[in-house]
Write a protein that holds these residues in place. Structure first.
Motif, PDB file in Angstrom:
ATOM      1  N   ASN A 104       0.623  -1.251  -0.144  1.00 60.90           N
ATOM      2  CA  ASN A 104       0.063   0.381  -0.054  1.00 60.90           C
ATOM      3  C   ASN A 104       1.121   0.645   0.000  1.00 60.90           C
ATOM      4  N   ASN A 105       1.805   1.297   0.993  1.00 61.52           N
ATOM      5  CA  ASN A 105       2.682   2.222   0.688  1.00 61.52           C
ATOM      6  C   ASN A 105       3.467   2.896  -0.035  1.00 61.52           C
ATOM      7  N   ALA A 106       4.311   1.739  -0.974  1.00 57.06           N
ATOM      8  CA  ALA A 106       4.940   1.799  -1.660  1.00 57.06           C
ATOM      9  C   ALA A 106       4.564   2.349  -3.127  1.00 57.06           C
ATOM     10  N   VAL A 107       3.042   1.265  -3.163  1.00 51.15           N
ATOM     11  CA  VAL A 107       2.294   1.831  -4.550  1.00 51.15           C
ATOM     12  C   VAL A 107       1.352   3.292  -4.371  1.00 51.15           C
ATOM     13  N   SER A 108       0.453   3.423  -3.248  1.00 43.48           N
ATOM     14  CA  SER A 108       0.696   5.114  -3.241  1.00 43.48           C
ATOM     15  C   SER A 108       1.778   5.697  -3.446  1.00 43.48           C
ATOM     16  N   GLY A 109       2.504   5.845  -2.981  1.00 46.37           N
ATOM     17  CA  GLY A 109       3.589   6.495  -2.762  1.00 46.37           C
ATOM     18  C   GLY A 109       3.920   6.915  -4.600  1.00 46.37           C
ATOM     19  N   CYS A 110       3.785   6.213  -4.922  1.00 46.38           N
ATOM     20  CA  CYS A 110       4.228   6.536  -6.485  1.00 46.38           C
ATOM     21  C   CYS A 110       2.980   7.472  -7.988  1.00 46.38           C
ATOM     22  N   ALA A 111       1.835   7.330  -7.250  1.00 47.19           N
ATOM     23  CA  ALA A 111       0.444   8.168  -7.178  1.00 47.19           C
ATOM     24  C   ALA A 111       0.860   8.450  -8.407  1.00 47.19           C
TER      25      ALA A 111
ATOM     26  N   LEU B 122     -13.605  -9.276 -12.934  1.00 46.82           N
ATOM     27  CA  LEU B 122     -13.610  -7.716 -13.467  1.00 46.82           C
ATOM     28  C   LEU B 122     -12.152  -6.762 -13.082  1.00 46.82           C
ATOM     29  N   ALA B 123     -12.229  -7.141 -11.973  1.00 43.09           N
ATOM     30  CA  ALA B 123     -10.403  -6.500 -11.797  1.00 43.09           C
ATOM     31  C   ALA B 123      -9.085  -6.723 -12.130  1.00 43.09           C
ATOM     32  N   TYR B 124      -9.133  -8.850 -12.853  1.00 45.06           N
ATOM     33  CA  TYR B 124      -8.506  -9.434 -13.955  1.00 45.06           C
ATOM     34  C   TYR B 124      -8.528  -8.466 -15.308  1.00 45.06           C
ATOM     35  N   ALA B 125      -9.863  -8.924 -15.114  1.00 44.89           N
ATOM     36  CA  ALA B 125     -10.427  -8.138 -17.064  1.00 44.89           C
ATOM     37  C   ALA B 125      -9.733  -6.335 -17.305  1.00 44.89           C
ATOM     38  N   ALA B 126      -9.869  -5.543 -16.183  1.00 45.56           N
ATOM     39  CA  ALA B 126      -9.688  -4.611 -16.255  1.00 45.56           C
ATOM     40  C   ALA B 126      -7.748  -4.281 -16.602  1.00 45.56           C
ATOM     41  N   ALA B 127      -7.516  -5.233 -16.146  1.00 43.31           N
ATOM     42  CA  ALA B 127      -5.809  -4.643 -15.361  1.00 43.31           C
ATOM     43  C   ALA B 127      -4.825  -4.727 -17.110  1.00 43.31           C
ATOM     44  N   ASP B 128      -3.824  -4.304 -17.375  1.00 46.37           N
ATOM     45  CA  ASP B 128      -3.009  -4.912 -18.300  1.00 46.37           C
ATOM     46  C   ASP B 128      -1.914  -5.604 -17.499  1.00 46.37           C
ATOM     47  N   VAL B 129      -1.403  -5.316 -16.223  1.00 41.57           N
ATOM     48  CA  VAL B 129      -0.229  -5.695 -14.976  1.00 41.57           C
ATOM     49  C   VAL B 129      -0.683  -5.471 -13.689  1.00 41.57           C
ATOM     50  N   VAL B 130      -0.505  -6.756 -12.645  1.00 39.78           N
ATOM     51  CA  VAL B 130      -0.582  -6.862 -11.811  1.00 39.78           C
ATOM     52  C   VAL B 130       0.562  -6.750 -10.243  1.00 39.78           C
ATOM     53  N   LEU B 131       0.278  -6.068  -9.378  1.00 42.83           N
ATOM     54  CA  LEU B 131       1.688  -6.191  -7.999  1.00 42.83           C
ATOM     55  C   LEU B 131       0.378  -6.293  -7.285  1.00 42.83           C
ATOM     56  N   CYS B 132       1.724  -7.596  -6.838  1.00 35.73           N
ATOM     57  CA  CYS B 132       0.749  -8.362  -6.035  1.00 35.73           C
ATOM     58  C   CYS B 132       1.545  -9.787  -4.839  1.00 35.73           C
ATOM     59  N   ARG B 133       0.337  -9.954  -4.001  1.00 39.10           N
ATOM     60  CA  ARG B 133       2.082 -11.157  -3.180  1.00 39.10           C
ATOM     61  C   ARG B 133       1.900 -12.245  -4.240  1.00 39.10           C
ATOM     62  N   ALA B 134       2.537 -13.456  -3.668  1.00 42.40           N
ATOM     63  CA  ALA B 134       2.889 -14.603  -4.096  1.00 42.40           C
ATOM     64  C   ALA B 134       1.937 -15.168  -3.569  1.00 42.40           C
TER      65      ALA B 134
ATOM     66  N   PRO C  54       8.954   3.153  -3.457  1.00 42.39           N
ATOM     67  CA  PRO C  54       7.656   4.528  -4.653  1.00 42.39           C
ATOM     68  C   PRO C  54       8.643   4.193  -6.274  1.00 42.39           C
ATOM     69  N   GLU C  55       9.796   3.819  -5.521  1.00 37.86           N
ATOM     70  CA  GLU C  55      10.816   4.092  -7.329  1.00 37.86           C
ATOM     71  C   GLU C  55      11.402   2.620  -7.345  1.00 37.86           C
ATOM     72  N   LYS C  56      10.831   2.246  -7.139  1.00 39.48           N
ATOM     73  CA  LYS C  56      11.523   0.566  -7.657  1.00 39.48           C
ATOM     74  C   LYS C  56       9.895  -0.168  -7.600  1.00 39.48           C
ATOM     75  N   VAL C  57       8.934   0.338  -7.867  1.00 43.47           N
ATOM     76  CA  VAL C  57       7.529   0.408  -8.353  1.00 43.47           C
ATOM     77  C   VAL C  57       6.790   1.241  -9.457  1.00 43.47           C
ATOM     78  N   ALA C  58       8.108   2.650  -9.717  1.00 45.42           N
ATOM     79  CA  ALA C  58       7.773   3.174 -11.221  1.00 45.42           C
ATOM     80  C   ALA C  58       8.913   3.144 -12.284  1.00 45.42           C
TER      81      ALA C  58
END
Length: 367
Positions: free
Chosen positions: A210-217, A259-271, A321-325
């Motif tokens: 949450n912190n890393a991705v929202s920091g890249c908004a 629908l979430a999968y259909a909306a997306a081009d790439v996913v960032l998630c746990r494994a 955030p830098e790594k996410v970007a």
């Protein structure tokens, strides 16, 4: 699919509670059993403390509650109470198996499975399914007296294990992401054309993600990228809207995963095993961020997809955030690379796992 009490076919009892990773494969198997034998009855075992008490009834299956047997990770007072808890749970489970007329018990691990295995031992045939690269305690016990043992990946160390993959829901296996894209983006209020990143951290969310991705908004906005971010019901996100840029949409939980999968081009998630199986089956290129604690199984879950070229792994402590970007922005703009990764991810899964496991279970009943 709903349960019909007038059926006279075999009664299959599924034991997989606690987390979605245990419940979803159990329900995918339940659906597959009814596809093959519409006269069958499927009954689920669960406890008051797991997600199953909402998920299972909403899918139309009867749920029988048993006392939970939590596995203490360290030697403590709970360990001393364990024999009594196990005895109580086994007795309650035996009563359920007798009452519903169980013909087979199918366990998926976790604290619902252990009492089910012990209650069924020597009385009702057992089939074990394990989704993880590293097998948990309950399934190690259950595999000792199971008729058949099914696993998602090779080399789990379980005796007589047959690799079948992870049973997945029909809605995931048959998902046509491109046909549903316009509807999916409209449903979440996302930009209809912008490259879109889907972010989630398991059913409870993940603070580091949450912190890393929202920091890249801001960077996403500047790059013309939309984001759909499930932050978990206990967390919240504060992201400033940038006028004219594709939206960054935060939601507590994704009810409509298809629908979430259909909306997306790439996913960032746990494994988690279930997550990796679903994301690969729908062909989504992925950035996997394995859980930093535990026994390292999440990195093992993602490894086959990453080796095939369908994803990347980033250690949790390196997620900034830098790594996410750096990882996602160039990828989201590279159509050719997205297509190649999507194709590679889809090639790693076992799309027929639910039907294969259902046939295995019904074979055990016939014998």
């Amino acid at each position: 699919m709903t349960h019909n009490p007038t059926r006279r076919g075999p009664c299959v009892v599924v034991a997989g509670g606690g987390t979605a990773g245990h419940i979803e494969p159990a329900l995918a198997l339940a659906d597959a059993v009814l596809r093959l034998r519409p006269d069958a009855r499927v009954v689920a075992l669960g406890t008051e403390r797991g997600l199953e008490k909402t998920i299972i009834p909403s899918r139309g299956y009867p749920l029988e509650m048993i006392p939970p047997v939590p596995m203490p990770r360290k030697p403590n007072v709970d360990l001393l109470k364990l024999p009594l808890k196990v005895r109580t749970a086994v007795k309650a489970t035996r009563e359920v198996l007798d009452r519903v007329g169980a013909d087979v018990v199918v366990g998926f691990g976790g604290y619902v499975a252990l009492p089910a295995y012990l209650a069924a031992r020597g009385r009702t045939p057992i089939v074990v399914h394990d989704s993880n690269a590293r097998v948990g305690l309950a399934n190690k016990v259950g595999a000792r007296f199971a008729e058949r043992v099914a696993v998602a990946v090779p080399d789990t160390g379980l005796p007589k294990a047959e690799v079948v993959g992870i049973p997945l829901r029909e809605s995931i296996i048959r998902l046509d992401r491109f046909a549903l894209r316009a509807q999916a983006r409209h449903y979440f209020g996302l930009h209809p054309q912008a490259p879109t990143l889907l972010v989630f951290g398991g059913s409870q969310g993940a603070r580091s993600i949450n912190n890393a991705v929202s920091g890249c908004a801001r960077r996403f906005a500047d790059a013309g990228i939309g984001v759909l971010h499930a932050h978990g019901p206990k967390n919240s996100l504060a992201v400033q809207e940038v006028r004219g840029a594709p939206r960054y949409v935060g939601v507590p939980y994704l009810e409509r995963m298809d629908l979430a999968y259909a909306a997306a081009d790439v996913v960032l998630c746990r494994a988690g095993a279930m997550t990796v199986a679903e994301v690969s089956a729908v062909g989504l290129p992925a950035v996997y961020v394995p859980l930093p604690h535990g026994n390292g199984e999440q990195a093992l879950n993602a490894r086959p997809v990453v080796d095939a070229g369908g994803g990347m792994i980033v250690p949790d402590e390196e997620l900034t955030p830098e790594k996410v970007a750096e990882l996602t922005i160039p990828l989201l703009h590279d159509r050719q690379r997205l297509g190649a990764m999507s194709h590679a991810a889809q090639g790693t899964g076992h799309r027929a796992a639910a039907d294969v496991l259902a046939r295995m279970v019904l074979d055990v009943v016939r014998k």
